[in-house]
Design an enzyme around this catalytic site. Structure first.
Site, PDB file in Angstrom:
ATOM      1  N   HIS A 120       0.815  -1.221   0.000  1.00 23.85           N
ATOM      2  CA  HIS A 120       0.000   0.000   0.000  1.00 23.85           C
ATOM      3  C   HIS A 120       0.847   1.269   0.000  1.00 23.85           C
ATOM      4  CE1 HIS A 120       0.382  -0.089   4.535  1.00 23.85           C
ATOM      5  NE2 HIS A 120       0.430   1.209   4.330  1.00 23.85           N
ATOM      6  N   ASP A 150      -0.025  -7.769   1.771  1.00 25.26           N
ATOM      7  CA  ASP A 150       0.440  -6.379   1.742  1.00 25.26           C
ATOM      8  C   ASP A 150       1.970  -6.282   1.729  1.00 25.26           C
ATOM      9  OD1 ASP A 150       0.168  -3.670   1.574  1.00 25.26           O
ATOM     10  OD2 ASP A 150      -0.279  -3.350   3.689  1.00 25.26           O
ATOM     11  N   SER A 227       4.734   2.598   7.849  1.00 29.47           N
ATOM     12  CA  SER A 227       4.320   1.415   7.092  1.00 29.47           C
ATOM     13  C   SER A 227       5.473   0.891   6.238  1.00 29.47           C
ATOM     14  CB  SER A 227       3.139   1.756   6.181  1.00 29.47           C
ATOM     15  OG  SER A 227       1.980   2.004   6.929  1.00 29.47           O
TER      16      SER A 227
END
Length: 384
Positions: A120, A150, A227
């Site tokens: 992402h 992910d 992230s």
């Protein structure tokens, strides 16, 4: 000759005398305050003999401080900043330019230039730039991604000996309460270190690209920009990839999640070898009978079909079928895989993404009211 009585002159009462005394005291006090304020504001402001203060010796750093510093210095060269790049074209001049589409973190997987981050982080761009610990920028190419978990792998071209790969740990033996450390680029402040503990294990949470099982929950501050960065144990080993937070405001509220390294350590080599994930295949078609489930409160999913010659068929899992007298026989109900409960068909698919062809799994089924565990050897999904 007239006479008169003794004369009386008016005098202040005792109460009036006390009031007069207090008035005098009050006036004197106010006068003193005014004099003090005048003296304060008109006193010299600067001093020509001002000098630096003598430094108080600190002494040795505490043992836990030293270990944290050592961990950061050891691991930070392996942590990178990832910028997703959108390519825009001016409709009038036809000029092409690059614009940042998002930022996140990542880490060096090997000396060949492979970088691991979250999908992402780069999903909304047409390219990516990786900034190393020495602040050098490198254009990155997408090697492959695992949308269900992910994970994305990038590739940068650097001279040999430039990169310091991160040390790999394991997540299967983690304990709640262990110290953990996160390094990343929250709000684009690169190489930020936060600390905390493992607050929970085997969590399931949804991401923008899939559902993660066996996730690590931590209270180490994870903010936007973290992230794709590493979650580390106290030995400086990678135990997870920081991926998501639970927050109403978008900031850290002490609940963050990381993809477990055991899953990452299986997916990344596949992506580097082929650019894609070799999905395992159970070889069943399942259905969810909501009416039956609500009435009888039955768990799991029902096996409607078993592909002949597939892994489930070889292991002896039974579908709905006809009996000797042409009666309909119920198929097995799949309740769990390796003790992870199955509630929906989606659960079954999501759990299978954690495994690879050749893995042996234990499938818990319900057959004729009796629970049993069946060992199934997963195979690669056949080409369509």
């Amino acid at each position: 000759m007239s006479t008169s009585g003794p004369r009386h002159y008016p005098t202040d009462s005792p109460g009036t005398s006390r009031i007069n005394v207090w008035l005098v005291v009050l006036l004197l006090g106010l006068t003193g305050i005014m004099i003090y304020r005048q003296a304060f504001w008109h006193s010299p402001l600067f001093s020509t003999n001002a000098e630096s203060r003598t430094v108080t010796p600190r002494g040795d750093l505490a043992a836990d401080e030293l270990s944290t510093i050592e961990l950061f210095e050891q691991v930070s060269p392996a942590v990178v900043h990832v910028t997703s790049v959108a390519i825009l074209q001016n409709a009038f001049t036809m000029d092409i330019r690059e614009m940042p589409a998002g930022t996140g973190s990542g880490f060096v997987w090997n000396t060949e230039g492979h970088i691991v981050t979250n999908l992402h982080v780069i999903r909304d761009g047409q390219g990516a730039v990786v900034t190393l610990a020495d602040n050098s920028n490198h254009s990155a190419r997408l090697v492959g991604y695992d949308a269900a978990n992910d994970i994305a792998v990038l590739k940068i071209d650097v001279p040999p000996g430039t990169l310091t790969p991160i040390a790999i740990g394991e997540s299967s033996n983690l304990k709640v309460g262990q110290k953990v450390f996160a390094i990343g680029s929250p709000f684009e402040f690169d190489h930020t270190l936060t600390t905390g503990i493992i607050g929970g294990l085997n969590r399931t949470f949804g991401t923008a690209t899939g559902t993660i099982h066996h996730a690590i929950q931590t209270d180490a501050a994870i903010n936007p920009g973290n992230s794709g960065g590493p979650l580390l144990d106290s030995a400086g080993r990678l135990i997870g990839v920081n991926t998501a937070i639970v927050s109403e405001s978008g900031g850290s509220h002490g609940i963050g999640f990381a993809i477990p390294v055991d899953l990452v350590n299986v997916a990344v080599p596949d992506l580097i070898r082929t650019g894609s994930i070799s999905r395992p295949w159970l070889g069943v078609v399942v259905r969810e009978d909501f009416a039956v489930r609500q009435k009888k409160q039955l768990p799991g999913v029902f096996v409607q079909q078993v592909v002949p010659g597939g892994p489930a068929d070889k292991a002896g899992i039974l579908p709905i079928r006809r009996g000797e007298n042409l009666e309909t026989l119920a198929g097995d109900q799949i309740l769990a895989i390796n003790e992870d409960p199955i509630r929906t068909a989606r659960d079954l698919l999501d759990l299978l993404t954690q495994y690879r062809a050749g893995d042996s799994i234990s499938v818990t089924i319900l057959r004729n009211g009796e629970k049993r565990d069946i060992s199934v050897m997963l195979e690669a999904m056949p080409e369509p």
